[in-house]
Design a protein around this motif. Structure first.
Motif, PDB file in Angstrom:
ATOM      1  N   GLY A 183      36.166 -45.117  33.171  1.00 27.71           N
ATOM      2  CA  GLY A 183      35.270 -46.167  33.622  1.00 27.71           C
ATOM      3  C   GLY A 183      33.952 -46.255  32.874  1.00 27.71           C
ATOM      4  O   GLY A 183      33.090 -47.062  33.249  1.00 27.71           O
ATOM      5  N   ARG A 184      33.774 -45.461  31.820  1.00 30.55           N
ATOM      6  CA  ARG A 184      32.513 -45.477  31.063  1.00 30.55           C
ATOM      7  C   ARG A 184      32.753 -45.852  29.613  1.00 30.55           C
ATOM      8  O   ARG A 184      33.641 -45.319  28.954  1.00 30.55           O
ATOM      9  N   PHE A 185      31.937 -46.793  29.118  1.00 30.98           N
ATOM     10  CA  PHE A 185      31.955 -47.148  27.716  1.00 30.98           C
ATOM     11  C   PHE A 185      31.065 -46.177  26.945  1.00 30.98           C
ATOM     12  O   PHE A 185      29.976 -45.811  27.407  1.00 30.98           O
ATOM     13  N   ARG A 186      31.521 -45.798  25.764  1.00 33.24           N
ATOM     14  CA  ARG A 186      30.732 -44.898  24.922  1.00 33.24           C
ATOM     15  C   ARG A 186      30.980 -45.231  23.452  1.00 33.24           C
ATOM     16  O   ARG A 186      32.126 -45.438  23.045  1.00 33.24           O
ATOM     17  N   THR A 187      29.909 -45.284  22.671  1.00 37.13           N
ATOM     18  CA  THR A 187      30.043 -45.494  21.233  1.00 37.13           C
ATOM     19  C   THR A 187      30.293 -44.151  20.573  1.00 37.13           C
ATOM     20  O   THR A 187      29.432 -43.282  20.561  1.00 37.13           O
ATOM     21  N   GLU A 188      31.496 -43.975  20.018  1.00 32.26           N
ATOM     22  CA  GLU A 188      31.906 -42.697  19.452  1.00 32.26           C
ATOM     23  C   GLU A 188      31.549 -42.570  17.976  1.00 32.26           C
ATOM     24  O   GLU A 188      31.485 -41.455  17.441  1.00 32.26           O
ATOM     25  N   ALA A 189      31.348 -43.684  17.287  1.00 30.55           N
ATOM     26  CA  ALA A 189      30.964 -43.649  15.875  1.00 30.55           C
ATOM     27  C   ALA A 189      30.221 -44.933  15.546  1.00 30.55           C
ATOM     28  O   ALA A 189      30.527 -45.997  16.095  1.00 30.55           O
ATOM     29  N   SER A 190      29.229 -44.834  14.665  1.00 35.68           N
ATOM     30  CA  SER A 190      28.418 -46.004  14.321  1.00 35.68           C
ATOM     31  C   SER A 190      27.801 -45.822  12.945  1.00 35.68           C
ATOM     32  O   SER A 190      27.471 -44.703  12.549  1.00 35.68           O
ATOM     33  N   THR A 191      27.625 -46.924  12.242  1.00 35.68           N
ATOM     34  CA  THR A 191      26.992 -46.855  10.927  1.00 35.68           C
ATOM     35  C   THR A 191      25.485 -47.088  10.990  1.00 35.68           C
ATOM     36  O   THR A 191      24.803 -46.918   9.984  1.00 35.68           O
ATOM     37  N   SER A 192      24.956 -47.465  12.152  1.00 32.89           N
ATOM     38  CA  SER A 192      23.514 -47.682  12.245  1.00 32.89           C
ATOM     39  C   SER A 192      23.053 -47.621  13.694  1.00 32.89           C
ATOM     40  O   SER A 192      23.839 -47.866  14.626  1.00 32.89           O
ATOM     41  N   GLU A 193      21.787 -47.322  13.891  1.00 34.41           N
ATOM     42  CA  GLU A 193      21.213 -47.289  15.232  1.00 34.41           C
ATOM     43  C   GLU A 193      21.195 -48.684  15.850  1.00 34.41           C
ATOM     44  O   GLU A 193      21.382 -48.842  17.058  1.00 34.41           O
ATOM     45  N   ALA A 194      20.963 -49.703  14.995  1.00 36.10           N
ATOM     46  CA  ALA A 194      20.934 -51.078  15.492  1.00 36.10           C
ATOM     47  C   ALA A 194      22.300 -51.468  16.070  1.00 36.10           C
ATOM     48  O   ALA A 194      22.388 -52.113  17.117  1.00 36.10           O
ATOM     49  N   ALA A 195      23.372 -51.061  15.389  1.00 38.86           N
ATOM     50  CA  ALA A 195      24.720 -51.372  15.868  1.00 38.86           C
ATOM     51  C   ALA A 195      25.007 -50.653  17.182  1.00 38.86           C
ATOM     52  O   ALA A 195      25.610 -51.223  18.096  1.00 38.86           O
ATOM     53  N   THR A 196      24.567 -49.414  17.270  1.00 39.53           N
ATOM     54  CA  THR A 196      24.744 -48.671  18.520  1.00 39.53           C
ATOM     55  C   THR A 196      24.012 -49.369  19.655  1.00 39.53           C
ATOM     56  O   THR A 196      24.532 -49.484  20.772  1.00 39.53           O
ATOM     57  N   ARG A 197      22.820 -49.854  19.375  1.00 41.85           N
ATOM     58  CA  ARG A 197      22.047 -50.566  20.386  1.00 41.85           C
ATOM     59  C   ARG A 197      22.764 -51.850  20.801  1.00 41.85           C
ATOM     60  O   ARG A 197      22.779 -52.197  21.996  1.00 41.85           O
ATOM     61  N   ALA A 198      23.365 -52.548  19.844  1.00 42.02           N
ATOM     62  CA  ALA A 198      24.113 -53.764  20.169  1.00 42.02           C
ATOM     63  C   ALA A 198      25.274 -53.436  21.098  1.00 42.02           C
ATOM     64  O   ALA A 198      25.581 -54.207  22.017  1.00 42.02           O
ATOM     65  N   ASP A 199      25.921 -52.282  20.865  1.00 45.05           N
ATOM     66  CA  ASP A 199      26.978 -51.828  21.765  1.00 45.05           C
ATOM     67  C   ASP A 199      26.432 -51.551  23.158  1.00 45.05           C
ATOM     68  O   ASP A 199      26.965 -52.015  24.167  1.00 45.05           O
ATOM     69  N   VAL A 200      25.374 -50.759  23.207  1.00 51.26           N
ATOM     70  CA  VAL A 200      24.813 -50.330  24.495  1.00 51.26           C
ATOM     71  C   VAL A 200      24.373 -51.530  25.330  1.00 51.26           C
ATOM     72  O   VAL A 200      24.538 -51.541  26.557  1.00 51.26           O
ATOM     73  N   LEU A 201      23.832 -52.549  24.668  1.00 51.39           N
ATOM     74  CA  LEU A 201      23.446 -53.761  25.389  1.00 51.39           C
ATOM     75  C   LEU A 201      24.651 -54.390  26.083  1.00 51.39           C
ATOM     76  O   LEU A 201      24.544 -54.892  27.202  1.00 51.39           O
ATOM     77  N   GLN A 202      25.815 -54.344  25.421  1.00 58.07           N
ATOM     78  CA  GLN A 202      27.028 -54.872  26.050  1.00 58.07           C
ATOM     79  C   GLN A 202      27.401 -54.060  27.281  1.00 58.07           C
ATOM     80  O   GLN A 202      27.791 -54.604  28.312  1.00 58.07           O
ATOM     81  N   TYR A 203      27.274 -52.730  27.168  1.00 58.56           N
ATOM     82  CA  TYR A 203      27.599 -51.874  28.307  1.00 58.56           C
ATOM     83  C   TYR A 203      26.655 -52.165  29.473  1.00 58.56           C
ATOM     84  O   TYR A 203      27.069 -52.159  30.642  1.00 58.56           O
ATOM     85  N   GLU A 204      25.377 -52.391  29.155  1.00 63.33           N
ATOM     86  CA  GLU A 204      24.385 -52.648  30.189  1.00 63.33           C
ATOM     87  C   GLU A 204      24.608 -54.001  30.862  1.00 63.33           C
ATOM     88  O   GLU A 204      24.527 -54.119  32.090  1.00 63.33           O
ATOM     89  N   VAL A 205      24.896 -55.016  30.053  1.00 67.85           N
ATOM     90  CA  VAL A 205      25.093 -56.366  30.582  1.00 67.85           C
ATOM     91  C   VAL A 205      26.451 -56.490  31.260  1.00 67.85           C
ATOM     92  O   VAL A 205      26.630 -57.264  32.210  1.00 67.85           O
ATOM     93  N   GLY A 206      27.418 -55.708  30.769  1.00 69.74           N
ATOM     94  CA  GLY A 206      28.770 -55.781  31.322  1.00 69.74           C
ATOM     95  C   GLY A 206      29.611 -56.859  30.697  1.00 69.74           C
ATOM     96  O   GLY A 206      30.671 -57.230  31.215  1.00 69.74           O
ATOM     97  N   SER A 207      29.137 -57.382  29.554  1.00 67.43           N
ATOM     98  CA  SER A 207      29.873 -58.441  28.875  1.00 67.43           C
ATOM     99  C   SER A 207      29.466 -58.475  27.411  1.00 67.43           C
ATOM    100  O   SER A 207      28.370 -58.046  27.042  1.00 67.43           O
TER     101      SER A 207
END
Length: 267
Positions: free
Chosen positions: A73-97
């Motif tokens: 039930g938890r989203f997690r970024t396991e690999a990323s090429t940049s902090e900005a991309a990780t943040r873009a992922d995390v925003l999706q997890y926070e918004v839920g979409s």
């Protein structure tokens, strides 16, 4: 290209105006990625980093890529090429979409050429663009062949509008296919490691219980209760307490559990 949703099996239809050229290109890509999954068993998480790095290298207008895993039930970024991309992922997890979250939940391939105008993910798109500069996105759900219940997604980001063409969809599909094999291999390795650790832990606890049962004439349930209380009172892991008992035959305990016979040494 226009914002779209693609069925995973339909992505290759019309992937290039030059079929022969694209086929050769995809074949070379497949050959280059063929050994990546095999590295999983010996190189830890590094193959995932190699996957997202290769994704950026192979898609000319991509600026970043990430690998998302949904587990328990938890989203997690396991690999990323940049902090900005990780943040873009995390925003999706926070918004839920977002394209990544929806690709995972809907089992689709999502592409958007302008996240700021895409009504499917309006809140995420505006925030992601403002905070990370992302403009275009490709998101592929990976097909995992294991029984862990985990779901994964390969995400490709670009700071350019309409960055991804049909040819890029085909290239991304090859990368996502190899990514599926890679994540499956890693999950299988993690499962094996966890099983090995569990067996070792159970062995230590079993040995410690046997010592306490013999020394203090306890039942199995009482011996386990003694270890549990000792663990709680000392604020240490139960397996660490058990290992100490197994090594020394001695249990340091500040109080004897209620209902368990006196902890004096047996004969």
């Amino acid at each position: 290209m226009p914002d779209a949703t693609h069925e995973p099996t339909a992505v290759m239809d019309g992937a290039s105006e030059d079929t022969g050229s694209t086929s050769t290109e995809l074949l070379r890509l497949a050959e280059a990625m063929a050994g990546v999954a095999q590295q999983a068993a010996v190189e830890g998480r590094e193959p995932l980093d190699a996957l997202v790095a290769a994704t950026v290298e192979r898609l000319p207008r991509a600026t970043a890529a990430t690998l998302t895993v949904l587990r328990s039930g938890r989203f997690r970024t396991e690999a990323s090429t940049s902090e900005a991309a990780t943040r873009a992922d995390v925003l999706q997890y926070e918004v839920g979409s977002g394209p990544c979250v929806d690709a995972v939940l809907d089992d689709n391939v999502y592409v958007t050429g302008d996240v700021t105008r895409d009504e499917r993910w309006q809140e995420w798109g505006v925030r992601a663009n403002a905070e990370t500069g992302v403009r275009s996105v490709l998101a592929y759900r990976l097909t995992l062949h294991d029984e862990s219940g985990a779901i994964a997604c390969l995400n490709v980001y670009s700071d350019e509008q309409d960055a991804f063409e049909e040819r890029d969809l085909g290239t991304g599909l090859v990368l996502a296919t190899h990514g599926s094999l890679l994540v499956t291999a890693l999950l299988a390795r993690d499962k094996a490691e966890n099983l090995t650790k569990a067996l070792a832990t159970n062995r230590e606890i079993g040995v410690a219980m046997g010592i306490l049962m013999q020394k203090h004439r306890l039942t199995r349930e009482s011996a386990f209760d003694v270890l549990r209380v000792a663990s709680q009172d000392a604020n240490r892991k139960l397996v660490d307490i058990a290992s100490e008992v197994a090594d020394t035959g001695i249990l340091a305990i500040s109080r004897w559990p209620t209902g368990v016979p006196d902890g004096g040494d047996g004969p």
